[in-house]
Design an enzyme around this catalytic site. Sequence first.
Site, PDB file in Angstrom:
ATOM      1  N   ASP A  96       0.824  -1.203   0.000  1.00  0.00           N
ATOM      2  CA  ASP A  96       0.000   0.000   0.000  1.00  0.00           C
ATOM      3  C   ASP A  96       0.860   1.255   0.000  1.00  0.00           C
ATOM      4  O   ASP A  96       1.871   1.324   0.712  1.00  0.00           O
ATOM      5  CB  ASP A  96      -0.886   0.031   1.253  1.00  0.00           C
ATOM      6  CG  ASP A  96      -2.259  -0.566   1.022  1.00  0.00           C
ATOM      7  OD1 ASP A  96      -2.657  -0.720  -0.144  1.00  0.00           O
ATOM      8  OD2 ASP A  96      -2.937  -0.872   2.020  1.00  0.00           O
ATOM      9  N   LYS A 125      -0.372  -0.485  -4.368  1.00  0.00           N
ATOM     10  CA  LYS A 125      -1.812  -0.228  -4.369  1.00  0.00           C
ATOM     11  C   LYS A 125      -2.064   1.174  -3.839  1.00  0.00           C
ATOM     12  O   LYS A 125      -1.469   1.569  -2.835  1.00  0.00           O
ATOM     13  CB  LYS A 125      -2.558  -1.261  -3.515  1.00  0.00           C
ATOM     14  CG  LYS A 125      -4.078  -1.027  -3.457  1.00  0.00           C
ATOM     15  CD  LYS A 125      -4.821  -2.205  -2.846  1.00  0.00           C
ATOM     16  CE  LYS A 125      -4.686  -2.280  -1.348  1.00  0.00           C
ATOM     17  NZ  LYS A 125      -5.320  -1.118  -0.657  1.00  0.00           N
ATOM     18  N   GLU A 193     -13.810  -2.634  -1.826  1.00  0.00           N
ATOM     19  CA  GLU A 193     -14.020  -2.816  -0.385  1.00  0.00           C
ATOM     20  C   GLU A 193     -15.385  -2.272   0.034  1.00  0.00           C
ATOM     21  O   GLU A 193     -15.718  -1.128  -0.256  1.00  0.00           O
ATOM     22  CB  GLU A 193     -12.916  -2.131   0.422  1.00  0.00           C
ATOM     23  CG  GLU A 193     -13.093  -2.296   1.932  1.00  0.00           C
ATOM     24  CD  GLU A 193     -11.885  -1.873   2.758  1.00  0.00           C
ATOM     25  OE1 GLU A 193     -11.972  -1.905   3.990  1.00  0.00           O
ATOM     26  OE2 GLU A 193     -10.848  -1.494   2.155  1.00  0.00           O
TER      27      GLU A 193
END
Length: 276
Positions: A96, A125, A193
């Site tokens: 991330d 990401k 998500e």
Amino acid sequence: MHKHHPDIGPKPGKPFRVQHVQQYFTAGRPLTMLTAYDAITARIIDSAEIDMILVGDSYGTTMLGMSSTVGVTLDDMVRATAAVAAGASRALVVADMPFGTYESSPAQAVDTAVVLVRAGAAAVKLEGGRRILPQVKAIVNAGINVMGHLGFTPQSENHLGGKRLQGRSDAAPELIADALALQDAGAFSIVFEMVPAATTRAAVNQLNIPIIGIGAGPDAAGQVLVWTDMAGMQDWKPSFAQVFGQVGAELKHAAQNYRDAVVNRTFPAPENYHEN
């Protein structure tokens, strides 16, 4: 036992790469992803043949005791990414990009991505859709693999008004437009998500890259969970997670056994030390 597809994926002893993600997706073989933040956990998850390991900025909330991911720094992520990369030999390691390390400019985003790749990540990401397209394109143009992240994006929790389901029916077209834009910008996959299953289903029908779901229904091409939720490391878990093992309870039990053995003077036993 899981089904093996002998003609797709890496050969034994070889690493799982971005092209294997697409191979599994094309073949309809669901992709598996778990988080990890240290070498020992990464090694165990890797040995279970999980396809991808996400060094999530959830590191802040799970391991560092933070109330949100916003406080996670690039230094935090570099240390965790290096540790996971050292522990994982097969899984594709995705790191991330933490809050504040890519929003300012494409150049800032590329610099951050380069630091994480140097630390051992095979892909990065970042959260957001069309608003960060220049950053995504710049990172891809630098030769770095990018995974997108849409729906509930934890770094934007304050802006989104808390942990709320995103992309409900009226907002679904916007979320899908973001997903298509990320695909066009070169992302190889996108995490959805806390997105309604119907929205995920609609996106699946329009995208040519895999969606990795977390609280996004059964139609995603793969699933990701935070490993501490998956392994029962704490009393609370999000509603979208399932506990697949009581590792937390076992660790507590082991610590209690150790305590009792020391207090009762049964440890160390003769086989645990040398007299001379």
